[in-house]
Motif scaffolding. Sequence first.
Motif, PDB file in Angstrom:
ATOM      1  N   PHE A 267       0.834  -1.197   0.000  1.00 47.14           N
ATOM      2  CA  PHE A 267       0.000   0.000   0.000  1.00 47.14           C
ATOM      3  C   PHE A 267       0.872   1.252   0.000  1.00 47.14           C
ATOM      4  CE2 PHE A 267       0.342  -1.555   4.366  1.00 47.14           C
ATOM      5  CZ  PHE A 267       0.764  -0.445   5.079  1.00 47.14           C
ATOM      6  N   THR A 268       0.230   2.369  -0.310  1.00 47.70           N
ATOM      7  CA  THR A 268       0.883   3.670  -0.343  1.00 47.70           C
ATOM      8  C   THR A 268       0.383   4.514   0.820  1.00 47.70           C
ATOM      9  OG1 THR A 268       1.047   3.622  -2.763  1.00 47.70           O
ATOM     10  CG2 THR A 268       1.263   5.766  -1.705  1.00 47.70           C
ATOM     11  N   ILE A 269       1.305   5.235   1.445  1.00 39.27           N
ATOM     12  CA  ILE A 269       0.955   6.204   2.482  1.00 39.27           C
ATOM     13  C   ILE A 269       1.117   7.602   1.886  1.00 39.27           C
ATOM     14  CG2 ILE A 269       1.661   7.197   4.697  1.00 39.27           C
ATOM     15  CD1 ILE A 269       2.505   4.401   5.554  1.00 39.27           C
ATOM     16  N   SER A 270       0.105   8.438   2.063  1.00 37.95           N
ATOM     17  CA  SER A 270       0.183   9.805   1.551  1.00 37.95           C
ATOM     18  C   SER A 270      -0.239  10.765   2.655  1.00 37.95           C
ATOM     19  CB  SER A 270      -0.705   9.975   0.316  1.00 37.95           C
ATOM     20  OG  SER A 270      -0.499  11.244  -0.276  1.00 37.95           O
ATOM     21  N   THR A 271       0.732  11.152   3.465  1.00 43.37           N
ATOM     22  CA  THR A 271       0.501  12.103   4.559  1.00 43.37           C
ATOM     23  C   THR A 271       1.456  13.276   4.384  1.00 43.37           C
ATOM     24  OG1 THR A 271       2.032  10.843   5.951  1.00 43.37           O
ATOM     25  CG2 THR A 271      -0.314  10.366   6.190  1.00 43.37           C
TER      26      THR A 271
ATOM     27  N   SER B 286       5.177  11.111   4.707  1.00 45.13           N
ATOM     28  CA  SER B 286       4.700   9.870   4.091  1.00 45.13           C
ATOM     29  C   SER B 286       5.688   8.721   4.180  1.00 45.13           C
ATOM     30  CB  SER B 286       4.338  10.117   2.621  1.00 45.13           C
ATOM     31  OG  SER B 286       3.338  11.091   2.486  1.00 45.13           O
ATOM     32  N   SER B 287       6.897   8.918   3.655  1.00 40.93           N
ATOM     33  CA  SER B 287       7.820   7.785   3.556  1.00 40.93           C
ATOM     34  C   SER B 287       8.542   7.491   4.862  1.00 40.93           C
ATOM     35  CB  SER B 287       8.819   7.981   2.415  1.00 40.93           C
ATOM     36  OG  SER B 287       9.528   9.197   2.518  1.00 40.93           O
ATOM     37  N   ALA B 288       8.539   8.424   5.811  1.00 39.51           N
ATOM     38  CA  ALA B 288       9.026   8.087   7.155  1.00 39.51           C
ATOM     39  C   ALA B 288       8.024   7.167   7.836  1.00 39.51           C
ATOM     40  CB  ALA B 288       9.258   9.343   7.984  1.00 39.51           C
ATOM     41  N   LYS B 289       6.745   7.459   7.648  1.00 40.58           N
ATOM     42  CA  LYS B 289       5.698   6.623   8.225  1.00 40.58           C
ATOM     43  C   LYS B 289       5.685   5.227   7.602  1.00 40.58           C
ATOM     44  CE  LYS B 289       1.671   8.631   9.072  1.00 40.58           C
ATOM     45  NZ  LYS B 289       1.558   8.633  10.543  1.00 40.58           N
TER      46      LYS B 289
END
Length: 404
Positions: free
Chosen positions: A156-160, A164-167
């Motif tokens: 899945f992708t995280i978009s925050t 984002s990529s630290a999470k």
Amino acid sequence: MTAPLVLTAFTATTALGVGTAPLLDALRNGASGLKPCDFETADIATWTGEVPGIDSVQLPPDLAVYDCRNHRLALLGLQADGFEQAARDAIARHGTDRVALVLGTSTSGILSAEAAYRERDADGALPDWFDYRTTHNTGALSSFVRDLLGLRGPAFTISTACSSSAKAFAAADRLIAAGLADAAIVGGVDSLCLTTLYGFSSLELTSPEPCRPGDANRQGLSIGEAAAYALLERADAAPTTGTARIVLAGWGESSDAHHMSAPHPEGRGARAAMAQALERAGLSAQDIGYVNLHGTATPANDLSEGAGVAAVFAENARVPASSTKGMTGHTLGAAGAVEAVISALALQHGLLPASVGMQTPDPAIPLNIVSGPQAAPGLRNVLSNSFGFGGSNASLVLSREEAA
């Protein structure tokens, strides 16, 4: 965290070049990859961190439906430093359904949507060549890498925004701890687009000169693009090399929801994320030898983070800290992964990166900012911060473990 996860491979492709070799060289010499903005049709007086060679990248024919700038950058980054082969080796060890994939991005392939909107017909219909699902959709990034590597596990992708990529590192650790995976490929990819450039410009956050994190006269950020990845494996399943290894020792996440685009002035959410990361790593502030700041070079961010770091590190007030965004630009959804790789390189090679661009330290930021690259042969623990719009915050602790 039950046990630290080993970074058995990692790579980063930025404006400094493809892979970690040019990045390490820049870290040692305090060099910048920023240049005056000449991207696409953008007419903005700012500087950007553009990755060279993206336009010449070609996706495999069977994955051509994914073609867009973001996925070309994703592939370019995957192929650097032998990372794709390391990932395939891990998949062979653990199985296609036991390797998770968690990636971060903020705008994904939105540049394709921008081009498509220019070609709308008289009725407003988009051109037939545009496929939102495989380009602009944030989930397309993980779908592309999953299909490329033949993965069948959690993906899945995280978009925050900028966390984002630290999470992604934190999410991967949870998946492995829950028994849903034995290893994870994590990272982030974000590419330049007009929406980002004009969006930050409209917020009056872009700098007309190369960004200067921590400087008293900083004028804003420089937008960059990047692809960065790490392969995380349990220590008992990771290949042994007989050399020191870099581990994800801890992570922390918070959401202060202070404001849609401004950080909490006292760094409340940042403090919570850092404190959690230290606690999860079983470390105190005195154990940290370097802090990689989020450090966007906007007036509000640097002051807020400075307050947060100073509070958490009150008993280690002289801990060296710097922002590396003066080298790479702010790579948004990829920033957390890029700076995790920078932290790993700092540990691996015993060095303190400089806050490139800073000339006059801001006296209102009560931190020991590193003004020039320094040797740090005893460096053992690094904390890296990534803070996003809306108060979405993440901190990672990476550590160096000597070989038995």
